[in-house]
Enzyme design. Structure first.
Site, PDB file in Angstrom:
ATOM      1  N   ARG A  54       0.838  -1.191   0.000  1.00  0.00           N
ATOM      2  CA  ARG A  54       0.000   0.000   0.000  1.00  0.00           C
ATOM      3  C   ARG A  54       0.879   1.249   0.000  1.00  0.00           C
ATOM      4  O   ARG A  54       1.884   1.321   0.709  1.00  0.00           O
ATOM      5  CB  ARG A  54      -0.934   0.017   1.221  1.00  0.00           C
ATOM      6  CG  ARG A  54      -2.045  -1.022   1.158  1.00  0.00           C
ATOM      7  CD  ARG A  54      -3.032  -0.702   0.038  1.00  0.00           C
ATOM      8  NE  ARG A  54      -4.167  -1.615  -0.002  1.00  0.00           N
ATOM      9  CZ  ARG A  54      -4.254  -2.695  -0.764  1.00  0.00           C
ATOM     10  NH1 ARG A  54      -3.223  -3.029  -1.530  1.00  0.00           N
ATOM     11  NH2 ARG A  54      -5.338  -3.443  -0.748  1.00  0.00           N
ATOM     12  N   GLU A 101      -4.399   7.162  -5.395  1.00  0.00           N
ATOM     13  CA  GLU A 101      -4.588   6.382  -6.617  1.00  0.00           C
ATOM     14  C   GLU A 101      -5.942   6.690  -7.231  1.00  0.00           C
ATOM     15  O   GLU A 101      -6.936   6.800  -6.508  1.00  0.00           O
ATOM     16  CB  GLU A 101      -4.480   4.887  -6.302  1.00  0.00           C
ATOM     17  CG  GLU A 101      -3.095   4.484  -5.828  1.00  0.00           C
ATOM     18  CD  GLU A 101      -2.945   2.985  -5.599  1.00  0.00           C
ATOM     19  OE1 GLU A 101      -3.936   2.249  -5.798  1.00  0.00           O
ATOM     20  OE2 GLU A 101      -1.839   2.544  -5.249  1.00  0.00           O
ATOM     21  N   HIS A 141      -0.403  -0.167  -9.792  1.00  0.00           N
ATOM     22  CA  HIS A 141      -1.055  -1.069  -8.838  1.00  0.00           C
ATOM     23  C   HIS A 141      -1.654  -2.285  -9.546  1.00  0.00           C
ATOM     24  O   HIS A 141      -2.826  -2.625  -9.358  1.00  0.00           O
ATOM     25  CB  HIS A 141      -2.126  -0.339  -8.032  1.00  0.00           C
ATOM     26  CG  HIS A 141      -2.340  -0.962  -6.680  1.00  0.00           C
ATOM     27  ND1 HIS A 141      -2.774  -0.231  -5.599  1.00  0.00           N
ATOM     28  CD2 HIS A 141      -2.170  -2.228  -6.224  1.00  0.00           C
ATOM     29  CE1 HIS A 141      -2.888  -1.036  -4.540  1.00  0.00           C
ATOM     30  NE2 HIS A 141      -2.514  -2.252  -4.909  1.00  0.00           N
TER      31      HIS A 141
END
Length: 311
Positions: A233, A262, A281
């Site tokens: 994360r 994000e 990601h």
């Protein structure tokens, strides 16, 4: 609200076919690829789902309050930081995760980022395409015999540990919850991770206690030239501190798959930094992991609901 079957709300645009095959007794409602809180509240008010499968977006108290019949929130993956677990507990709503479903995919991506950093893959590719031949001037980092520090020794961290061990790396790790570690992983404290690692890879959940874990102080405690990999994360890293450490050379290179905000803001301070390798990601985004996470999320929710197809 549906007049017939109870509803599963998916905070995404789709769900794998094998997962849907488990949910034939339910109506499945999709929130779309980038649902906002307002979108989720509206859908909950309309359908009163018994379960929410979380792919994208955040599920907080307001969303839960819009669904009085909600019994379970099931993460499509392993990280539950986008779910307000305290609010769920206060409302008697179970929170479950498909832990390990994307372990192979994420561990492979962490290895790819480690190798990209150690071998300057992206920078050399760009130089080659521009017509350069840097054989006489470039030296890569050899990972055999180096120390890899893992923060987080769950399914992903332990799989990555096996990969690193196979390459002849020494593997040390920190995880206060891990037990019965395999022989190739030496359990250490965090200060040892910072002090002894040639490369550090993050595989822990984001919590209130470890937000900003990698900051100016911890980076300064690392070996000069350390490699940092993050497929966990973005909130684990103080991004300004990391950028300063890369520019000073304290961090030799970084491979990042997750970010504090994000999608990543544009422009971003990391843009154009040749020793920071970026990916959006997607560590857990493979065809195989998509199916495993969907099936895991569906089965976990069905188990909470006591449905026979959970088995």
């Amino acid at each position: 609200m549906s007049a017939h079957r109870p509803v599963f709300l998916v905070t995404g645009a789709d769900l794998a076919a094998p997962a849907l095959a488990l949910l034939t007794d339910f109506e499945v409602v999709y929130a779309g690829a980038r649902p906002t809180e307002a979108d989720l509240i509206a859908l909950c008010r309309q359908h009163d789902p018994v379960a929410i499968i979380v792919r994208y977006g955040k599920v907080g108290a307001a969303v839960m309050d819009a669904a009085p019949g909600l019994r379970v929130i099931s993460k499509h993956g392993s990280g539950t930081d986008t779910i307000d677990k305290a609010a769920a507990a206060a409302r008697g709503v179970a929170v479950v995760a498909a832990a390990g479903a994307n372990a192979a995919a994420v561990a492979e991506h962490a290895l790819a980022l480690l190798l990209a950093c150690a071998k300057s893959v992206v920078a050399l590719d760009a130089r080659m395409h521009a017509g350069h031949w840097d054989k006489a001037t470039h030296k890569s980092v050899e990972l055999e015999g180096r120390t890899l520090g893992l923060i987080g020794l769950g399914a992903i961290g332990l799989r990555f540990a096996r990969m690193a061990d196979a390459m002849g790396m020494r593997v040390i790790g920190f995880d206060p919850y891990a037990k019965n570690l395999p022989a190739q992983v030496e359990a250490v404290d965090l200060e040892t991770i910072w002090r002894e690692s040639d490369a550090i890879s993050l595989h822990c959940p984001l919590t209130a206690d470890n937000a900003g874990l990698v900051d100016a102080r911890t980076l300064a405690a690392c070996k000069p030239g350390v490699i940092l990999v993050n497929t966990a994360r973005g909130g684990l890293i103080d991004e300004a501190a990391l950028l300063a450490a890369v520019r000073s050379g304290q961090v030799g290179s970084a491979g990042l798959d997750s970010f504090a905000v994000e999608p990543m803001t544009v422009p971003h301070p990391f843009h154009g930094e040749p020793r920071i390798t970026l990916s959006p990601h997607i560590g857990g985004v493979t065809a195989e992991a998509y199916v495993k996470m969907g099936v895991g999320a569906a089965r976990n929710a069905l188990a909470v609901l006591g449905h026979p197809t959970a088995a």
